[in-house]
Design an enzyme around this catalytic site. Sequence first.
Site, PDB file in Angstrom:
ATOM      1  N   HIS A  58       0.813  -1.221   0.000  1.00 48.00           N
ATOM      2  CA  HIS A  58       0.000   0.000   0.000  1.00 48.00           C
ATOM      3  C   HIS A  58       0.844   1.267   0.000  1.00 48.00           C
ATOM      4  O   HIS A  58       1.946   1.287   0.535  1.00 48.00           O
ATOM      5  CB  HIS A  58      -0.878   0.055   1.266  1.00 48.00           C
ATOM      6  CG  HIS A  58      -1.771  -1.115   1.431  1.00 48.00           C
ATOM      7  ND1 HIS A  58      -2.141  -1.573   2.672  1.00 48.00           N
ATOM      8  CD2 HIS A  58      -2.395  -1.914   0.544  1.00 48.00           C
ATOM      9  CE1 HIS A  58      -2.942  -2.614   2.543  1.00 48.00           C
ATOM     10  NE2 HIS A  58      -3.103  -2.848   1.258  1.00 48.00           N
ATOM     11  N   LYS A  62       5.993   6.313   7.913  1.00 44.98           N
ATOM     12  CA  LYS A  62       5.489   5.379   8.925  1.00 44.98           C
ATOM     13  C   LYS A  62       6.630   4.869   9.790  1.00 44.98           C
ATOM     14  O   LYS A  62       7.722   4.584   9.295  1.00 44.98           O
ATOM     15  CB  LYS A  62       4.825   4.170   8.262  1.00 44.98           C
ATOM     16  CG  LYS A  62       3.619   4.502   7.427  1.00 44.98           C
ATOM     17  CD  LYS A  62       3.077   3.275   6.712  1.00 44.98           C
ATOM     18  CE  LYS A  62       1.906   3.646   5.820  1.00 44.98           C
ATOM     19  NZ  LYS A  62       1.500   2.528   4.983  1.00 44.98           N
ATOM     20  N   TYR A  78       1.584   1.114  13.981  1.00 43.90           N
ATOM     21  CA  TYR A  78       2.336   2.068  13.172  1.00 43.90           C
ATOM     22  C   TYR A  78       1.841   3.483  13.374  1.00 43.90           C
ATOM     23  O   TYR A  78       0.666   3.742  13.499  1.00 43.90           O
ATOM     24  CB  TYR A  78       2.377   1.688  11.697  1.00 43.90           C
ATOM     25  CG  TYR A  78       1.084   1.386  10.996  1.00 43.90           C
ATOM     26  CD1 TYR A  78       0.581   2.259  10.041  1.00 43.90           C
ATOM     27  CD2 TYR A  78       0.391   0.209  11.243  1.00 43.90           C
ATOM     28  CE1 TYR A  78      -0.594   1.977   9.356  1.00 43.90           C
ATOM     29  CE2 TYR A  78      -0.778  -0.087  10.572  1.00 43.90           C
ATOM     30  CZ  TYR A  78      -1.263   0.808   9.622  1.00 43.90           C
ATOM     31  OH  TYR A  78      -2.425   0.524   8.954  1.00 43.90           O
ATOM     32  N   ASP A 128      -6.153  -6.135  -1.775  1.00 40.78           N
ATOM     33  CA  ASP A 128      -4.750  -6.529  -1.897  1.00 40.78           C
ATOM     34  C   ASP A 128      -4.562  -7.587  -2.985  1.00 40.78           C
ATOM     35  O   ASP A 128      -3.570  -7.559  -3.717  1.00 40.78           O
ATOM     36  CB  ASP A 128      -4.223  -7.046  -0.567  1.00 40.78           C
ATOM     37  CG  ASP A 128      -4.144  -5.948   0.488  1.00 40.78           C
ATOM     38  OD1 ASP A 128      -4.307  -4.759   0.132  1.00 40.78           O
ATOM     39  OD2 ASP A 128      -3.922  -6.274   1.663  1.00 40.78           O
TER      40      ASP A 128
END
Length: 186
Positions: free
Chosen positions: A66, A75, A135, A174
Amino acid sequence: MGPKLTISPTTIHDAFIVEPKVFGDERGWFTESFNAKDFSEAIGLNVEFVQDNHSFSRQWTLRGLHYQMEHTQGKLVRVVAGSVFDVVVDIRTDSPTYGKWAGVELSAENHKQMWIPEKLAHGFLVLSENAEFLYKTTEYYHPQSEACFAWNDASIDIKWPLPVGIQPNMNAKDAAGLPWGVAPKF
């Protein structure tokens, strides 16, 4: 006392493995999982996080790859239960590591984290029976600009540690990731 963080480069330009110092004895352990001042000094950037995310996944779940074309997110990722194989792919066309990937095992036991700068694709495969993944992001989630490219694209050739005969568990988004050749890049 020594440094509070150990920073190790990955094969991707500007992506780092972050290892906080862990203090342990017969009672257990303690670590400062994030300190803004120490983190900024260690990576040489002043980073402001605006959102924390927490996901739970079962073994062989694959999430990714992603990224957001607008409202790009840096991140800082880590695992607090179980273990994952964490992957970043450089999709910055002007980067010296464009089209390359790096992977590292993150686990509750090793306390490793990965710093993923903006404009990299990210995904992970759960190795343990279950995993909890945390995250911090530098930008808010913006679903309208999210993109996903195929986890198994042969031109990138990520070496996911899947046992022979095991197919990853993925959601429809996905599983429908775009081929590398047509996925949008920066």
